[in-house]
Design an enzyme around this catalytic site. Structure first.
Site, mmCIF file in Angstrom:
data_model
loop_
_atom_site.group_PDB
_atom_site.id
_atom_site.type_symbol
_atom_site.label_atom_id
_atom_site.label_comp_id
_atom_site.label_asym_id
_atom_site.label_seq_id
_atom_site.Cartn_x
_atom_site.Cartn_y
_atom_site.Cartn_z
ATOM 1 N N ASP A 9 0.855 -1.186 0.000
ATOM 2 C CA ASP A 9 0.000 0.000 0.000
ATOM 3 C C ASP A 9 0.894 1.240 0.000
ATOM 4 O OD1 ASP A 9 -2.185 1.636 0.115
ATOM 5 O OD2 ASP A 9 -2.699 1.200 2.193
ATOM 6 N N ASP A 103 -2.794 2.439 -6.185
ATOM 7 C CA ASP A 103 -1.784 2.521 -5.135
ATOM 8 C C ASP A 103 -1.708 1.321 -4.200
ATOM 9 O OD1 ASP A 103 -4.239 3.024 -4.015
ATOM 10 O OD2 ASP A 103 -3.563 4.641 -2.724
ATOM 11 N N GLU A 104 -2.386 0.226 -4.506
ATOM 12 C CA GLU A 104 -2.273 -0.950 -3.648
ATOM 13 C C GLU A 104 -2.547 -2.229 -4.423
ATOM 14 O OE1 GLU A 104 -5.258 -1.547 -0.582
ATOM 15 O OE2 GLU A 104 -6.507 0.017 -1.476
#
Length: 356
Positions: A9, A103-104
């Site tokens: 993350d 983003d993860e």
């Protein structure tokens, strides 16, 4: 079979990219999206979070909490560019990568291209490469399944990681507050509190029948996860079928006028989720749950793909006024389906001991 799952993350991704590209913003409280006059915050830097600035709050409230807050317009093309670089690093280790957003992502490194035995060391190496390649930091969670890895990645943020080893799973879950269980939101947590469930240990003490009686189909899920059972595999080819957001009201609403006010926030949140995953769709669905828990859905399919709040709100209001409400309303949800998911639009009890 025991697995080694990593959840990566990025730390305050959108805001961190802005601080990376504009050095004069480093160390300052910034918000991506919104403004001090209108709009909603999409992301906040850690400096802003100290003042209580969070994603999904209004720009007006964010400015009130942090008078020095600097607003930046989102630059999704730039975020996607960096996300692609990060994805390439993941693929150096495994093809089993399941992105959740820009983003993860989840990675299954049980068997990996580097033939490394320790998932903990793999996560550390990936985070180092991300920083060397992009100048950004990432946090990681490592454990035996996706549920635990997701929880673990939030523990040592920013720029840290946590491993929950197989023999630590049950004690960890028993001591965990239920509000920290991934997927347990405020409404569900409050309901659990009223039932005397405050920790994983309390949850584990309830029978499957009890949990299903109070939480429906989710009851079986809660019964399993508190015992460390979560069999969902990392699926690199999984496609998102729909994106949705909903609100349960503290007091039931009986007027469309009051509901429209809530739809402003709901469609704004939905817009951010769609843009975060680079998706848009043709079908908009309004879900209405009444005070007697009966449910109604109304949908419209457009001839073009949409993701912007103004169009979502316009069509959702039309669906709301399609027919009269039959009772007071306790929940409203809006979803977008029939997505343009071609190419990069794809999303993209006892455990055996093994080295972590």
């Amino acid at each position: 079979m025991s697995r080694k799952i990593i959840h990566i993350d990025m730390d305050a991704f959108y805001a961190s990219v802005e601080q990376l590209d504009f050095p004069e913003l480093r160390g300052k409280p910034i918000a991506v999206g919104g403004s001090e006059l209108r709009g909603v915050v999409a992301a906040a830097s850690y400096e802003a979070r100290k003042y209580g600035v969070r994603s999904a709050i209004s720009g007006v409230l964010a400015k009130k909490r942090c008078p020095e807050l600097i607003f930046m317009p989102p630059r999704f093309a730039r975020y996607k560019e960096i996300s692609s670089q990060i994805r390439s690093i993941f693929l150096e280790y495994t093809d089993l990568v399941e992105p959740l957003s820009l983003d993860e992502a989840f990675l299954d490194v049980t068997e990996n291209k580097k033939n490394m035995l320790s998932a903990t060391l793999i996560a550390k190496e990936i985070r180092t490469k991300i920083f060397e390649t992009t100048g950004l930091t990432a946090s990681a969670g490592i454990s035996i399944n996706k549920f635990l890895a997701k929880i673990a990645s939030d523990y040592n943020k920013p720029n840290g990681q946590k491993t929950i080893n197989p023999e630590e799973v049950i004690p960890f879950l028993e001591n965990l507050e239920v509000k920290r269980f991934f997927g347990v939101g405020k409404v569900t947590a409050d309901k659990m509190y009223k039932l005397g469930i405050f920790t994983g240990g309390d949850l584990k003490g309830k029978t499957e029948e009890f949990l299903e009686a109070h939480f429906g189909k989710s009851g079986k899920h809660y019964y399993q996860i508190v015992r460390g059972i979560h069999l969902s595999a990392v699926r690199p080819d999984r496609k998102i079928k729909s994106i949705s957001t909903e609100r349960t009201f503290e007091e039931n609403l009986s007027s469309e006028i009051f509901i429209i006010d809530r739809l402003e926030s709901i469609t704004g949140d939905l817009e951010r989720r769609l843009q975060k995953q680079d998706l848009s769709g043709k079908t908009i669905t309004l879900k209405i749950k009444y005070s007697d828990f009966s449910q109604q859905t109304r949908s419209v399919t457009l001839p073009y793909f949409v993701s912007h709040k103004s169009i979502l709100l316009e069509n959702t209001k039309a669906l709301l006024f399609q027919e009269r409400l039959k009772d007071s309303v306790r929940l409203i949800g809006v979803s977008v389906s029939n997505l343009n998911d071609k190419e990069h639009k794809k999303v993209v009890g006892v455990q055996l001991r093994f080295d972590f």
